[in-house]
Design an enzyme around this catalytic site. Structure first.
Site, mmCIF file in Angstrom:
data_model
loop_
_atom_site.group_PDB
_atom_site.id
_atom_site.type_symbol
_atom_site.label_atom_id
_atom_site.label_comp_id
_atom_site.label_asym_id
_atom_site.label_seq_id
_atom_site.Cartn_x
_atom_site.Cartn_y
_atom_site.Cartn_z
ATOM 1 N N THR A 20 1.926 -1.914 4.819
ATOM 2 C CA THR A 20 2.970 -1.326 5.658
ATOM 3 C C THR A 20 3.324 0.009 5.008
ATOM 4 O O THR A 20 3.850 0.048 3.894
ATOM 5 C CB THR A 20 4.199 -2.232 5.755
ATOM 6 O OG1 THR A 20 3.831 -3.403 6.478
ATOM 7 C CG2 THR A 20 5.341 -1.536 6.487
ATOM 8 N N LYS A 35 4.753 -1.499 13.748
ATOM 9 C CA LYS A 35 5.359 -2.325 12.695
ATOM 10 C C LYS A 35 6.810 -1.904 12.479
ATOM 11 O O LYS A 35 7.688 -2.737 12.248
ATOM 12 C CB LYS A 35 4.562 -2.196 11.393
ATOM 13 C CG LYS A 35 5.137 -2.925 10.180
ATOM 14 C CD LYS A 35 5.042 -4.445 10.282
ATOM 15 C CE LYS A 35 5.801 -5.174 9.190
ATOM 16 N NZ LYS A 35 5.076 -5.337 7.928
#
Lengths: 290, 290
Positions: free
Chosen positions: B98, B173
């Site tokens: 991420t 995300k």
């Protein structure tokens, strides 16, 4: 089959009373502040329209109320010509209004003093839930009275639960609204962010909706939010009324609700934008305003 | 069956690389900053441990990276001894970190310059999702490269979607984490309120969880939240890292995220309480602190 009275034929009460008659098979007497609406209901479903709450409640085993707020509720219950004056001993007052826990305890005491039972029974599921008879009903009151009332309430509900003593139904509804506020604001910020970032938000939500970000609001509101459509659903004015009850109660019980309080202010902004009747999901419109 | 390299064997990468070997049936080369862990993985799953990312990536058709942040990612990709130096023409770099959309675009450009493909592919589902091979994977990159990589990614995923060009996986995300923050804080305030009001919160949530207040977080976290159990799940330190990326990107794209920014501050309070490794749901502990 029971004798039932229904007080307050608004967007929620009108179809709920209808389900008590059609699905429940009960004999239904109705009262509404605007008498013409009570007459309309009686003509549509077959029942009797009365001129005062007390008269409508006279022979009923179960009296339902579904009105706007604490004051409206007092005026159809404990005021003169209110249902408590008319109800027969042993009958049960079931209040579907979203109101304070305080007024619920007040009505419980007033009922007990007259040999009546009381259940606060606010609902969740909105107009569509009322029309389809699939509401969620959060009840407070004595267990024996609840068990007797439950099969009657079932006529307009998919889920009925007893949350505790009088007032506990209202408190559970407040818990519900706190969750809704947080979920909707988070979802609004997420969609706003995604649009600003140039994402295809339908595609993104298809992928993330089954995981940790998922919610009923995401499943049921993302399409209309992406389309900027808010002329339906649960109106901001009612949500603010509910959050006012929540924040007052939190002041009493010492709970800290920092984002709920902030989101209540945001809903005020949406009202200023002319969104009084917009759905709660219109928090996105506030983020997008220029 | 393909030749695969996996860089970064942390709590997520370790089991993900395992699924590529066992479920995917691929030949897997691994690299980890602490070499002993790479050796442990190789002994457990049967594969080869390498001393540099470039060496591990040398023969691979697909190179996966799963590290801590943008800087870690640059050091295993574009730095000397990074994977890009070692990869063969036509191979694909799939980044499960991420990270920012910016570093994704940077890596996409670096790959293109060397005749390589790039896909940013951050995941959602946490440690349990990684261990069970049921992650949600949000991908960005060219469609043809995505279609070739998808069946390989499937080894550790339940849901894989292409969100757009390079960086779009990271942006999706971020959308996910914005939703999570709002849902969790709302749920924390709701449970805090309910406990202060003396409600049986298990009973309340059973009734409200199917309706407008419902969420994955409510279904999967309410029991541990009510019990005050936070020593598991997705750690606050990682959530703050993600929210830092979110808030930086929002500054760039002009999105306004008032409650997300506030909740990020609340997570800072939880860190101050010693909650660095507590689950994201520990926002409730902050409301309950004395």
């Amino acid at each position: 089959m029971a004798k039932v009275a229904f007080i307050g034929l608004g967007v929620m009460g009108y179809p709920m009373a209808g389900h008590l008659k059609v699905k429940g098979g009960h004999e239904v007497a109705v009262y509404n502040r605007t008498f013409a609406k009570a007459e309309k209901w009686a003509a549509e479903f077959g029942g009797t329209a009365f001129r005062t709450p007390a008269e409508a409640a006279k022979d009923a085993d179960f009296v339902f109320t579904c009105v706007g707020n604490d004051d409206d509720l007092r005026s159809v219950t404990t005021a003169s010509d209110g249902v408590i004056e008319g109800m027969k001993p042993g009958a049960t007052l079931i209040d579907n209004t979203t109101a304070s826990a305080e007024v619920a305890r007040e009505l419980d005491a007033a009922c007990k003093a007259k040999g009546l039972h009381f259940i606060d029974a606010p609902v969740s599921g909105g107009q569509a839930g009322a029309e389809n008879g699939v509401l969620t009903v959060m009840c407070g009151g004595e267990e024996a009275a609840f068990e007797k009332a439950r099969p009657v309430i079932d006529a307009y509900a998919r889920m009925v639960g007893r949350m505790g003593e009088a007032g506990a139904g209202q408190l559970a509804k407040m818990v519900n609204q706190i969750c809704v506020a947080g979920v909707v604001q988070g979802l609004a910020e997420a969609i706003h962010f995604g649009k600003q970032a140039g994402l295809d938000m339908e595609a993104v939500i298809e992928v993330i909706s089954k995981g940790a970000a998922g919610s009923w609001q995401m499943d049921n509101r993302h399409k209309t939010m992406i389309a900027g459509k808010y002329d339906f659903g649960f109106a901001i004015d009612w949500m603010r009324k509910d959050l006012d009850i929540v924040l007052s109660e939190a002041r009493r019980n010492g709970a800290k609700l920092p984002t709920t309080a902030l989101i209540d202010q945001f809903y005020g902004d949406v009202q200023d934008m002319g969104g009084n009747r917009w759905d709660t999901s219109s928090l996105l419109a506030r983020l997008e305003r220029k």
